[in-house]
Design a protein around this motif. Structure first.
Motif, short mmCIF file in Angstrom:
data_model
loop_
_atom_site.label_atom_id
_atom_site.label_comp_id
_atom_site.label_asym_id
_atom_site.label_seq_id
_atom_site.Cartn_x
_atom_site.Cartn_y
_atom_site.Cartn_z
N GLN A 19 -35.34 36.61 132.02
CA GLN A 19 -36.28 35.91 131.14
C GLN A 19 -36.14 36.44 129.71
O GLN A 19 -36.90 37.28 129.24
CB GLN A 19 -37.71 36.12 131.66
N GLY A 20 -35.11 35.95 129.03
CA GLY A 20 -34.85 36.38 127.67
C GLY A 20 -33.61 35.70 127.12
O GLY A 20 -32.92 34.97 127.84
N PRO B 299 -34.16 41.13 127.89
CA PRO B 299 -35.25 42.04 128.22
C PRO B 299 -34.83 43.33 128.91
O PRO B 299 -35.68 44.12 129.33
CB PRO B 299 -36.09 41.20 129.18
N ASP C 255 -38.35 40.62 125.01
CA ASP C 255 -37.33 39.87 125.74
C ASP C 255 -36.15 39.46 124.86
O ASP C 255 -35.22 38.80 125.32
CB ASP C 255 -37.93 38.64 126.42
N ASN D 213 -39.71 32.88 137.08
CA ASN D 213 -40.45 33.70 136.12
C ASN D 213 -41.96 33.39 136.18
O ASN D 213 -42.38 32.32 136.62
CB ASN D 213 -39.90 33.48 134.71
#
Length: 253
Positions: free
Chosen positions: A19-20, A39, A69, A222
């Motif tokens: 998640q980034g 992240p 992130d 996520n």
């Protein structure tokens, strides 16, 4: 900023870092630019696999904004690679990881440049057909702004007849501002803002960009529910490539 790149081919890799965001740009001549670090430390490992074992240098690292992130993975990159230049907004965050980033900037000695709208990074002796232009932020647009997402660097990479728009985590507020200003957002490939958050990718913005392909950097399952159903619906028939489904996404131009 001088000539950094010159050639006929370009590779843009959207790394799967969960998640980034982490985007790696390379040229035939071996110049390398990293936009954001994700992240965790995965980006340093991915760069190591993408480059020859003896190559420990990057021409530029770009931090779009100081959220964890995006900045976390850049700390080991600065420590492990010889980074010539760093482009960032100057917007700070009161977090431990951001403090580590600032410390690494000082310790490792990379040249720093503050990103401002109107700047161009030229990578060809034909600057009309090969450049990266900064659309956001301006000095006035980040003054007093509390939402760091809306201070994100927005840049458009133009390479011959091809173009990519990198958007950080901007929301509809910045999108609408750029559209109303008449900024030329048109691009073949759109890095969807903020991992597909419902607060980004407004209809007017998507119409202005009119991409042939959309790329979403997002972590599997996520907590935020990204990409949201609203954004996927607004993207409509535009082909969507997602890192949670495809892993690393490589685009060669």
């Amino acid at each position: 900023w001088g000539y950094v790149l010159d050639g006929n081919d370009l590779r843009v890799t959207f790394f799967d870092v969960g998640q980034g965001d982490a985007i790696f740009i390379t040229t035939p001549q071996g110049h390398q630019i990293l936009i954001d670090g994700g992240p965790n430390q995965a980006v340093a490992e991915k760069i190591a696999k993408a480059l020859p074992f003896w190559d420990k240098s990057l021409d530029m690292v770009i931090l779009t904004h100081p959220d964890a992130d995006h900045v976390t993975g850049l700390v080991p990159v600065l420590e492990q690679y010889d980074v010539a230049s760093v482009l960032w907004t100057g917007v700070e965050a009161d977090t431990k990881i951001f403090s580590s980033w600032k410390s690494a900037l000082t310790t490792e000695g990379a040249r720093t440049v503050l990103a401002r709208a109107g700047q161009k990074l030229v990578w060809s002796r034909d600057p009309a057909n090969a450049f990266m232009e900064i659309f956001h932020p301006s000095a006035s647009s980040i003054a007093g702004v509390k939402a760091t997402n809306d201070t994100s660097i927005i840049s458009k990479l133009v390479f011959g007849s091809h173009s990519l728009l990198f958007t950080g985590d901007i929301t509809k507020t910045v999108e609408q501002k750029l559209v109303s200003q008449g900024v030329n957002l048109r691009a073949d490939i759109l890095k969807v803002p903020h991992h597909g958050s419902k607060y980004s990718s407004s209809e007017a913005f998507l119409a202005a960009v009119s991409p042939n392909t959309a790329v979403i950097q997002v972590g599997a399952k996520n907590w935020y529910g990204h990409p949201t159903k609203e954004v996927l619906s607004r993207l409509g028939n535009i082909p969507v490539l997602r890192t949670d489904e495809k892993s690393d996404i490589v685009i060669e131009l």
